[in-house]
Design a protein around this motif. Structure first.
Motif, short mmCIF file in Angstrom:
data_model
loop_
_atom_site.label_atom_id
_atom_site.label_comp_id
_atom_site.label_asym_id
_atom_site.label_seq_id
_atom_site.Cartn_x
_atom_site.Cartn_y
_atom_site.Cartn_z
N CYS A 42 0.87 -1.44 -0.01
CA CYS A 42 -0.09 -0.01 0.09
C CYS A 42 0.92 1.41 -0.02
O CYS A 42 1.71 1.31 0.66
CB CYS A 42 -0.86 0.05 1.43
N ARG A 47 -2.35 7.09 2.82
CA ARG A 47 -2.91 7.25 4.07
C ARG A 47 -3.13 8.85 4.39
O ARG A 47 -4.25 9.22 4.89
CB ARG A 47 -2.12 6.73 5.24
N THR A 48 -2.15 9.49 4.01
CA THR A 48 -2.09 10.99 4.14
C THR A 48 -3.31 11.46 3.01
O THR A 48 -4.08 12.69 3.69
CB THR A 48 -0.82 11.61 3.60
N VAL A 60 -6.70 8.69 10.89
CA VAL A 60 -6.66 7.63 9.75
C VAL A 60 -6.41 6.41 10.33
O VAL A 60 -5.31 6.20 10.86
CB VAL A 60 -6.34 8.13 8.50
N ARG A 61 -7.30 5.34 10.29
CA ARG A 61 -6.74 3.79 10.36
C ARG A 61 -6.72 3.07 9.16
O ARG A 61 -7.86 3.23 8.31
CB ARG A 61 -8.11 3.24 11.54
N GLY A 62 -5.95 2.21 8.83
CA GLY A 62 -5.58 1.48 7.70
C GLY A 62 -5.46 -0.03 8.04
O GLY A 62 -5.00 -0.17 8.90
N SER A 64 -4.60 -3.67 5.38
CA SER A 64 -4.35 -4.02 3.69
C SER A 64 -4.21 -5.49 3.94
O SER A 64 -4.26 -6.23 5.02
CB SER A 64 -3.12 -3.61 3.56
N CYS A 73 -6.07 -2.00 0.07
CA CYS A 73 -5.70 -1.27 1.09
C CYS A 73 -7.07 -0.56 1.52
O CYS A 73 -7.81 -0.12 0.72
CB CYS A 73 -4.75 0.08 0.69
N TYR A 75 -9.07 2.28 4.20
CA TYR A 75 -8.73 3.32 5.19
C TYR A 75 -10.25 3.82 5.80
O TYR A 75 -11.02 4.15 4.87
CB TYR A 75 -8.05 4.58 4.67
N MET A 77 -11.71 6.99 8.14
CA MET A 77 -11.28 8.30 8.66
C MET A 77 -12.30 8.88 9.65
O MET A 77 -13.45 8.56 9.31
CB MET A 77 -11.03 9.08 7.43
#
Length: 178
Positions: A42, A47-48, A60-62, A64, A73, A75, A77
């Motif tokens: 990813c 993420r940004t 943000v939690r991610g 994958s 991937c 995310y 928010m």
């Protein structure tokens, strides 16, 4: 009949191997003409960008998953006020052997489905030259998809405004390495 007799009589004796200097190793061809696809990690920038789509001060939690030729991937928010402009984003990169063909089939199926009672599900071609010649946006699904040889990329956004979702999806798609 002579051939048969000659073969039978020489079955017990083997010819001497040629001198070692003239032996050429035989390499067996691979069972597949293409090597197995590698999955991508990813992109760190994704993420940004997902956080920016949610709004100022977003968390943000991610997560994958990766398998041969497929990277997904996800995310989630959130913002302190509870009113995030976008609440989730997904990025899926398929580098399998039929990825580009599958993308073209998806475009055809979306067009067919939109003509039988699924308004807004028809893909709309979007101008995004850095992504490739065919970039499709499905407004009702908030999904951007594009295919280039050897790759099918899908970006899904959950945003209140379609325009914000499209902008964020384009930016997320640009994080995928060539």
């Amino acid at each position: 009949m002579l051939l048969l007799t000659a073969a039978c009589t020489s079955a017990g004796s083997r010819p001497a191997p040629p001198p070692s200097s003239s032996v050429t190793p035989v390499v067996e061809p691979a069972t597949s003409s293409t090597p197995p696809p590698e999955s991508l990690a990813c992109p760190a920038a994704a993420r940004t960008i997902a956080g920016r789509a949610a709004g100022h001060g977003a968390t943000v939690r991610g997560s994958s998953s990766r398998s041969r030729g497929l990277t997904t991937c996800r995310y989630r928010m959130s913002v302190a006020s509870g009113h995030a402009a976008c609440t989730s984003a997904g990025l899926r990169v398929d580098t399998g052997p039929g990825a580009f063909t599958d993308f073209n089939r998806w475009v055809d199926e979306q067009v067919q489905n939109s003509s039988v009672g699924r308004p807004g599900s028809a893909p709309v071609q979007v101008h995004a030259p850095r992504l490739g010649p065919t970039v499709e946006w499905v407004p009702a699904l908030r999904t951007l998809q594009y295919g280039v040889l050897g790759r099918w990329v899908t970006v899904s956004m959950s945003c209140r405004q379609a325009a914000r979702a499209l902008t964020a999806a384009r930016r997320l798609a640009l994080t995928v390495p060539d």
